[in-house]
Design a protein around this motif. Structure first.
Motif, short mmCIF file in Angstrom:
data_model
loop_
_atom_site.label_atom_id
_atom_site.label_comp_id
_atom_site.label_asym_id
_atom_site.label_seq_id
_atom_site.Cartn_x
_atom_site.Cartn_y
_atom_site.Cartn_z
N TYR B 215 50.88 33.84 32.11
CA TYR B 215 50.87 35.20 32.30
C TYR B 215 51.94 35.98 31.25
O TYR B 215 51.75 36.72 30.88
CB TYR B 215 50.83 36.04 33.86
CG TYR B 215 51.83 35.26 34.35
CD1 TYR B 215 53.36 35.91 34.30
CD2 TYR B 215 51.68 34.64 35.50
CE1 TYR B 215 54.06 35.48 35.06
CE2 TYR B 215 52.56 34.31 36.27
CZ TYR B 215 53.94 34.58 36.05
OH TYR B 215 54.94 34.31 37.01
N HIS B 216 53.03 35.26 31.41
CA HIS B 216 54.09 35.90 30.84
C HIS B 216 54.11 35.86 29.26
O HIS B 216 54.91 36.68 28.52
CB HIS B 216 55.61 35.33 31.23
CG HIS B 216 55.76 34.04 30.34
ND1 HIS B 216 56.61 34.00 29.43
CD2 HIS B 216 55.36 32.79 30.58
CE1 HIS B 216 56.62 32.68 28.92
NE2 HIS B 216 55.98 31.91 29.85
N VAL B 217 53.32 35.00 28.69
CA VAL B 217 53.18 34.79 27.30
C VAL B 217 52.54 36.19 26.40
O VAL B 217 51.46 36.49 26.51
CB VAL B 217 52.44 33.68 26.73
CG1 VAL B 217 52.40 33.44 25.24
CG2 VAL B 217 53.22 32.18 27.45
N TYR B 218 53.26 36.98 25.77
CA TYR B 218 53.23 37.95 25.20
C TYR B 218 51.94 37.94 24.22
O TYR B 218 52.06 37.31 23.33
CB TYR B 218 54.18 38.83 24.37
CG TYR B 218 54.03 39.98 23.72
CD1 TYR B 218 53.55 41.20 24.41
CD2 TYR B 218 54.17 40.31 22.53
CE1 TYR B 218 53.64 42.43 23.74
CE2 TYR B 218 54.11 41.13 21.81
CZ TYR B 218 53.79 42.74 22.69
OH TYR B 218 53.67 43.72 21.74
N GLY B 219 50.79 38.82 24.61
CA GLY B 219 49.72 38.57 23.54
C GLY B 219 48.58 37.67 24.07
O GLY B 219 47.54 37.61 23.56
N LEU B 220 49.01 36.82 25.05
CA LEU B 220 47.91 35.92 25.67
C LEU B 220 46.86 36.66 26.27
O LEU B 220 45.66 35.87 25.89
CB LEU B 220 48.65 34.81 26.48
CG LEU B 220 47.74 33.56 26.80
CD1 LEU B 220 47.17 32.74 25.67
CD2 LEU B 220 48.56 32.79 27.93
N ILE B 221 47.01 37.47 26.99
CA ILE B 221 46.04 37.96 27.68
C ILE B 221 44.89 38.66 26.81
O ILE B 221 43.88 38.75 27.15
CB ILE B 221 46.49 38.74 28.88
CG1 ILE B 221 47.41 38.11 30.03
CG2 ILE B 221 45.53 39.79 29.82
CD1 ILE B 221 48.22 38.86 30.86
N GLU B 222 45.48 39.34 26.01
CA GLU B 222 44.68 40.06 25.04
C GLU B 222 43.70 38.75 24.08
O GLU B 222 42.75 39.14 23.99
CB GLU B 222 45.35 40.94 23.84
CG GLU B 222 46.09 42.01 24.29
CD GLU B 222 47.38 41.57 24.95
OE1 GLU B 222 47.76 40.85 25.34
OE2 GLU B 222 48.42 42.79 24.79
N TRP B 223 44.17 37.71 23.96
CA TRP B 223 43.66 36.92 23.17
C TRP B 223 42.56 36.18 23.92
O TRP B 223 41.37 35.85 23.42
CB TRP B 223 44.84 36.07 22.87
CG TRP B 223 44.37 34.41 21.83
CD1 TRP B 223 43.19 34.32 21.52
CD2 TRP B 223 45.09 33.24 21.66
NE1 TRP B 223 43.19 33.26 20.78
CE2 TRP B 223 44.35 32.52 20.90
CE3 TRP B 223 46.50 32.90 22.34
CZ2 TRP B 223 44.85 31.20 20.59
CZ3 TRP B 223 46.87 31.76 21.71
CH2 TRP B 223 46.13 30.95 20.92
N ALA B 248 51.05 40.44 37.76
CA ALA B 248 50.24 41.82 37.61
C ALA B 248 50.91 42.63 36.44
O ALA B 248 50.23 43.48 35.76
CB ALA B 248 50.24 42.67 38.89
N CYS B 250 52.16 42.12 33.64
CA CYS B 250 51.70 41.28 32.45
C CYS B 250 50.23 41.77 32.12
O CYS B 250 49.89 41.92 31.17
CB CYS B 250 52.13 40.10 32.54
SG CYS B 250 53.53 39.31 32.50
N VAL B 252 48.43 44.62 33.61
CA VAL B 252 48.28 45.83 33.33
C VAL B 252 49.18 46.56 32.33
O VAL B 252 48.94 47.84 31.81
CB VAL B 252 48.59 46.71 34.75
CG1 VAL B 252 47.96 46.20 35.95
CG2 VAL B 252 50.27 46.58 34.91
N PHE B 253 50.16 45.91 31.91
CA PHE B 253 50.83 46.30 30.56
C PHE B 253 50.10 45.42 29.26
O PHE B 253 50.66 45.99 28.07
CB PHE B 253 52.19 46.20 30.43
CG PHE B 253 53.10 47.38 31.39
CD1 PHE B 253 53.14 48.37 30.84
CD2 PHE B 253 53.16 46.97 32.59
CE1 PHE B 253 53.86 49.30 31.62
CE2 PHE B 253 53.93 48.01 33.46
CZ PHE B 253 54.26 49.24 32.84
N ALA B 254 49.22 44.66 29.30
CA ALA B 254 48.44 44.05 28.23
C ALA B 254 47.59 45.21 27.62
O ALA B 254 47.36 46.21 28.06
CB ALA B 254 47.70 43.13 28.64
N HIS B 255 47.53 44.93 26.51
CA HIS B 255 46.79 45.93 25.48
C HIS B 255 45.35 45.62 25.78
O HIS B 255 44.71 45.15 24.65
CB HIS B 255 47.37 45.83 24.17
CG HIS B 255 48.43 46.22 23.93
ND1 HIS B 255 48.91 47.72 23.95
CD2 HIS B 255 49.81 45.69 23.91
CE1 HIS B 255 50.38 47.57 23.62
NE2 HIS B 255 50.88 46.46 24.04
#
Lengths: 249, 280
Positions: B215-223, B248, B250, B252-255
């Protein structure tokens, strides 16, 4: 609540990240999105390409009053850098609020023989030195040795790991007044509350690791931890503000 | 629900506030953690390891339910760990669901463990850990697990890491191809080989990405949402390892859209658990 982040970077490297923060403008937008007001900043080039190239990039920050440059150093032995005294003067003139080191990537020993001239000066003027834990040669034994060698050094250790490494760092917090860890990957459940209750909140500063990490994860952790408001404010921004205020060039 | 601290679901609180604001202000929405454990684990200081501390932490963090495999099942005698799992499930019905852990190193136990636990109320699937058990996920001893999970459409949470090595994305693809009816959850989303994991989830309707550690990997959730769909992403934290609020945060602050956040935090796991319960 204000957040003052000691660990954000920007710039494109050779390896693509899932989401890039290429420019200072991108960085500011993401800090705003995450509710972070101020940050100590470094450029990816300083680690991944060349320390001096990264340091020069930080001129980009001049237009932003909420972003503060951190200068990356290597030993002075090869005369790639200014002599120690000149380097410190240059850092001061550049508005630098912390020094940063990547000893493993940059192939040097963070010890008195290689870096004593620099680290003694940094310690004397209370300039924080920020080092990612994975970059410390020798792991935790290496961290212990740095603090034995430079007990007055303001050391901020980032990326101490997501798997509750308290058995390593709590003794250092209790022994050395100027040893600090950041929130970057400090994410074992209940860990922050436990540290605050058992050791205190003075040795933790906010650091997100953006753009390796979502900053919002650590913002929410600080907001939601079952700790008092004084501790919450200290971790979010006051501890780092205090360290910055103590810099005595 | 036996906790006192679970916040009102955000459907009633939300107006124009972003979900991130709701969480920051102490609310949020219900969460289901699809990758949980229980009890202490060697080498790690874990303040919330005991069951009752986990329940208190779940109350604090709006975790409605968690699906667990106790550490004792993974790093000790698996039979003992599965008994511990069932005990926790029965103590906290609806809050704690269980995975029956399978240890391929004791092949003689596998059939008996599956028979003892699958079908019990609150046991919603199986857990395999090819790395800790040092046995490849497509190895012969796992075959009864995959065959039964395929036949009866069980959820199976597998630890996955990287591209290869016994539980990487390429290994998991073989399982998905051979047993397409398994509800296959890629624990950690094949950390480090995210492109392959996302492709796998996109290619197979019953393969899911799970966020623990990733979850911590920036941009992964968007991907993940873009290429596999938010319906294929499950919230997980290894709790009591990781702070659910970091994970959580990561999300709710994902784009991504609020609808996608809700799918990840709650809806997808709810659907899988309910479908599993309906099949029993």
């Amino acid at each position: 609540m204000d957040f003052f982040d000691c660990d954000v970077s920007y710039g494109r490297g050779a390896i693509a990240l899932p989401r890039e923060i290429e420019t200072v403008k991108d960085l500011v937008a993401e800090l705003d999105h995450s509710g972070i007001q101020k940050a100590l900043v470094w450029h990816r080039d300083a680690c991944e390409r060349d320390f001096d190239a990264g340091n020069r990039r930080l001129l980009d920050l001049d237009a932003y009053t909420r972003l503060y440059p951190t200068i990356t150093f290597v030993p002075t032995c090869c005369e790639e850098m200014l002599p120690a005294g000149e380097f410190v003067k240059h850092a001061r003139a550049s508005g630098v609020l912390a020094a940063r080191a990547f000893p493993t990537r940059h192939c040097f020993a963070l010890d008195p023989v290689a870096c004593g001239n620099l680290l003694e000066l940094f310690a004397a003027c209370y300039l924080p030195v920020i080092v990612p834990f994975p970059e410390v040669p020798g792991g935790w034994q290496g961290v212990y040795q740095i603090m034995r060698d430079f007990p007055r050094l303001t050391l901020i250790l980032t990326e101490t790991g997501c798997w509750g490494q308290d058995r390593y760092f709590r003794p250092l917090m209790r022994r050395y007044e100027r040893f600090f860890i950041t929130t970057n990957r400090l994410e074992t459940a209940g860990q922050l509350q436990s540290i605050v209750n058992k050791v205190g909140y003075n040795h933790i500063v906010f650091g997100s690791g953006l753009p390796r990490n979502y900053a919002g994860g650590y913002v929410l952790m600080v907001y939601r931890a079952e700790i008092g408001e004084e501790a919450r404010e200290a971790i979010a921004h006051r501890n780092l503000e205090r360290l910055i205020s103590e810099i005595a060039w | 629900m036996d906790g006192q601290g679970v916040a009102t679901p955000c459907l009633e609180m939300e107006g124009t506030m972003a979900l991130s604001d709701l969480f920051v202000n102490g609310g949020g929405c219900p969460i289901i953690d699809s990758h949980g454990h229980l009890g202490p684990f060697n080498g790690i200081f874990m303040p919330e390891a005991p069951l009752e501390k986990m329940i208190a932490g779940m109350d604090r963090d709006n975790i409605e339910s968690i699906i667990i495999s106790p550490h004792s099942a993974l790093s000790g005698d698996t039979r003992e760990g599965n008994r511990e799992m069932l005990d926790a499930v029965q103590r906290h019905p609806g809050r704690v669901y269980g995975y029956c852990t399978i240890n391929p190193n004791f092949a003689q136990d596998i059939e008996g463990e599956m028979n003892a636990y699958l079908g019990r109320p609150g046991v919603v699937g199986m857990k395999v850990h090819p790395s800790m058990h040092a046995y490849p996920v497509d190895g012969e001893n796992y075959r009864p697990v995959w065959e039964r999970a395929h036949r009866e459409k069980w959820m199976v949470l597998s630890h996955t890491w990287g591209a290869d090595g016994g539980c990487g994305a390429n290994d998991m693809r073989k399982v998905a191809e051979r047993y397409p009816d398994v509800r296959l959850i890629l624990g950690h989303s094949c950390y480090g080989a995210f492109d392959k994991a996302i492709r796998l989830a996109a290619d197979f309707p019953n393969v899911y990405l799970e966020l623990t550690a990733a979850y911590h990997v920036y941009g992964l959730i968007e991907w993940m949402c873009r290429d596999a769909g938010s319906e294929k992403v499950l919230f997980g934290t290894d709790y009591p390892w990781f702070d659910p609020m970091v994970a959580a945060g990561c999300v709710v602050f994902a784009h991504i859209e609020t609808r996608e956040m809700r799918n990840i935090l709650y809806n997808n796991a709810r659907r899988l658990i309910d479908e599993q319960a309906a099949r029993i």
